[in-house]
Structure formats: structure tokens, C-alpha cells
Scaffold this motif. Structure first.
Motif: not given
Ligand SMILES: CC(C)(COP(=O)(O)OP(=O)(O)OC[C@H]1O[C@@H](n2cnc3c(N)ncnc32)[C@H](O)[C@@H]1OP(=O)(O)O)[C@@H](O)C(=O)NCCC(=O)NCCS
Length: 303
Positions: A71-75, A78-86, A109-112, A114-116
């Protein structure tokens, strides 16, 4: 980009919003989230900027040393601003730091990427498979494949610890609290077992209702024939009219063939990722070793 978010522990009043956010994301949510929170409340985290909740996740470190995040979710705004990483860094450095078997999560696949970036590696690819239910599914338990194997309802009064041990030996997650919920009658799970005369568990299966389907999983079995009997028994207990979904590892060809035989088709793939703990390698993890006995995964959580 460094986030200004403050991370705090979730409290019970936060939990309903996990379901709502997940549904808004288009996820097929379990209605049992509050029950799971009550079972394992430690590790559910909220990211807040001022009074505004901007992100959340749940995590667990099971007593066997296996961690899990979901359940990793960012509104959206606020996405792309470091919240998910934090959030991820916080939970890995704190709640999950001592998980000796590493930390797993399932990713599309599309979130790989971010996690990698955060150190997760792909351990397994999984197929999500689905099939419409039919009114005559109730008769599936009369099929020879099912009749030949003695599939019985789980008895929560006597089977719980044995089930928890079988689960731990197969998936790596010893989670008696997860199975104890059957005993408390607080979930919509149905669970069945195959037990040989000496009392050893040979197979285990469960299904539960999600918002948009019935989800089968886990199915753990010592052989494909046992897994098939468990599957048919479970399908015979699902109300007709909806869809049944499940996740299975793509490298378990016997499992994929069995599901195709019973009308399941493959929908988008998911990936099991793992963040190794300390200097552990992913190959040492039980789920890598036992994937041939895992016919359907439960994502250790609720979706
Ligand atoms: C996936 C998610 C949690 C990432 O959170 P976030 O706060 O946007 O991520 P961050 O801002 O910390 O991103 C860190 C880096 O990863 C990148 N990134 C984030 N999501 C990405 C994605 N889906 N694909 C590729 N890169 C991604 C960001 O651009 C950023 O890169 P940068 O440091 O070069 O700018 C968020 O996009 C989200 O809530 N998505 C919808 C729900 C979802 O799919 N959750 C995952 C369930 S497995």
C-alpha cells in the motif's frame, strides 16, 4: 529531491483511508484492512506535511524475520517530490532494519525503477490470473481430482499452529496472527487443508472477498495434484456471478498449466521485489527455494 514530509505511525482512525486511497488508485482492495491493522499495527506509516496527509504505506516484520511492505501511496499532487522515497527510507531504516530475511514487496512494471533506486531487486515474476465464476462451480468438488484427495475445512481450534509452521516453511513468513483471524471470525476468508493420516499438512488454500473479485491465495501444496484438489474445493465454495483472481509465480509451470486447464487467463504481470538485509543474498530466501510448492501467492498482506 528531499521531502519535507514528517513520518508518523498510523493510528486506527487512519486505516479506513488506506482502503479509500487504494480504491481511488483502481486497486482491488480487501475490506479486511482494519482487521490486519489490529493484528500487526506496528509499521503502518503516514507522511504528513503540516496537517495534510500526503502519503502512506504499511509494513510488517514477521517473527520469522521476513519483512513486507504494501500500500505505498502518495497523493497525486505530491508525487515526484520525494515523499515516497522518504517513507520507504524511513521504514527500511527503522521498522524493518532487523528483518534478517530481507523485505519483500509486489510491484507493477511501471514502478520497478522507483524501487530499484531504493535497493530492491527483482526476485520473481508473478502472473495475475483470472477466471469468471460459473453457477455449476459448486460441482467442482465432485470432480475426480478433488475426490481423490481428502480436502477438509480448516479447524481453527486445532490446526492454527500447524498451519503457521507450514506457511513459514513454504513462504518464509511465520505469521500466526494472520491465521488466528480465522479463529476470531473477523475476516471473510475460507481456508481448506489437505492432511495425511499422520497429521502432516500436505496442502493449504484460502480465498477471500476483495472489492472487485474473489482472491484465491495462498495455495501451498506438496504436489500439483494436491494443489489442484485444493483449487477445485475453493472454487466450489465461491458464489457464482463474479470473477476469481490469483497470483502465481511465472516459473511454476505446473501451476500456470493447472490454472489454464481450469479456465484462468493471464492478466498484467506483477513482480516480487526484495530488499536484502545486511549482506544476505536473495537466493537464500525460502520463497526462492520453495516456489515450486507455491501455487498461489498471498502477497503476505491483503491485496
Ligand atoms: C510510486 C509512488 C509511491 C512514488 O512516490 P513519489 O513520492 O512520487 O516518489 P519520489 O518523489 O520519492 O520519487 C523518487 C524518484 O523516483 C522516481 N519515480 C517515482 N515514481 C516512479 C515511477 N513510477 N517510475 C519511474 N520513476 C519513478 C521519481 O521521479 C524520482 O526520481 P528523481 O529523484 O530522479 O526525481 C507514487 O508515484 C504513487 O503513489 N503512485 C501511485 C500508487 C502506486 O503505484 N504505488 C506503488 C504500489 S507498488
Amino acid at each position: 529531491m528531499a521531502s519535507r514530509a514528517v513520518i508518523r505511525d498510523a493510528v486506527s482512525s487512519d486505516v479506513e483511508s488506506y482502503v479509500k486511497w487504494g480504491l481511488d488508485e483502481g486497486w482491488n482492495m480487501s475490506q479486511d484492512v482494519p482487521t490486519y491493522f489490529a493484528s500487526y499495527p506496528k509499521g503502518w506509516l503516514i507522511a504528513q506535511i503540516g496537517d495534510v496527509v500526503v502519503g502512506k504505506l504499511y509494513s510488517t516484520c514477521y517473527p520469522s524475520g521476513m519483512g513486507h511492505i504494501g500500500y505505498v501511496m502518495v497523493v497525486k499532487e505530491w508525487r515526484g517530490k520525494g515523499v515516497g522515497t522518504a517513507l520507504l527510507r524511513h521504514v527500511l531504516d527503522n521498522h524493518l532494519a532487523t528483518c534478517s530475511l530481507g523485505v519483500g514487496l509486489y510491484s507493477a512494471l511501471e514502478n520497478l525503477p522507483f524501487y530499484q533506486t531504493l535497493g530492491f531487486q527483482v526476485e520473481q515474476k508473478a502472473f495475475r490470473m483470472s477466471r469468471p465464476t460459473a453457477l455449476d462451480d459448486a460441482k467442482l468438488s465432485q470432480r475426480k481430482e478433488c475426490v481423490d484427495v481428502a480436502v477438509q475445512a480448516m479447524n481453527p481450534d486445532t490446526d492454527l499452529e500447524k498451519i503457521a509452521q507450514f506457511d513459514a516453511a513454504t513462504s518464509g513468513a511465520y505469521r500466526p496472527g494472520f491465521w488466528a483471524q480465522f479463529n476470531e471470525g473477523r475476516t471473510n476468508y475460507v481456508a481448506v487443508l489437505v492432511v495425511e493420516s499422520g497429521g502432516e499438512i500436505l496442502g493449504l488454500g484460502a480465498h477471500r472477498s476483495l472489492t472487485n473479485s474473489t482472491r484465491v491465495g495462498p495455495i501451498y501444496a506438496k504436489s500439483a495434484a494436491i494443489a489442484e484438489a485444493v483449487l477445485l474445493k475453493l472454487l466450489s465454495q465461491v458464489d457464482g456471478g463474479g470473477v476469481v483472481t490469483l497470483d502465481t509465480f511465472s516459473n511454476n509451470t505446473e501451476a500456470v498449466q493447472m490454472y489454464e486447464k481450469h479456465g484462468f487467463t493471464i492478466t498484467p504481470d506483477t513482480y516480487l521485489l526484495r530488499h536484502p538485509s545486511g549482506n544476505q543474498t536473495m537466493q537464500g530466501h525460502p520463497s526462492s527455494l520453495n516456489s515450486q510448492t507455491i501455487f498461489a501467492i498471498t502477497s503476505l498482506d491483503f491485496n
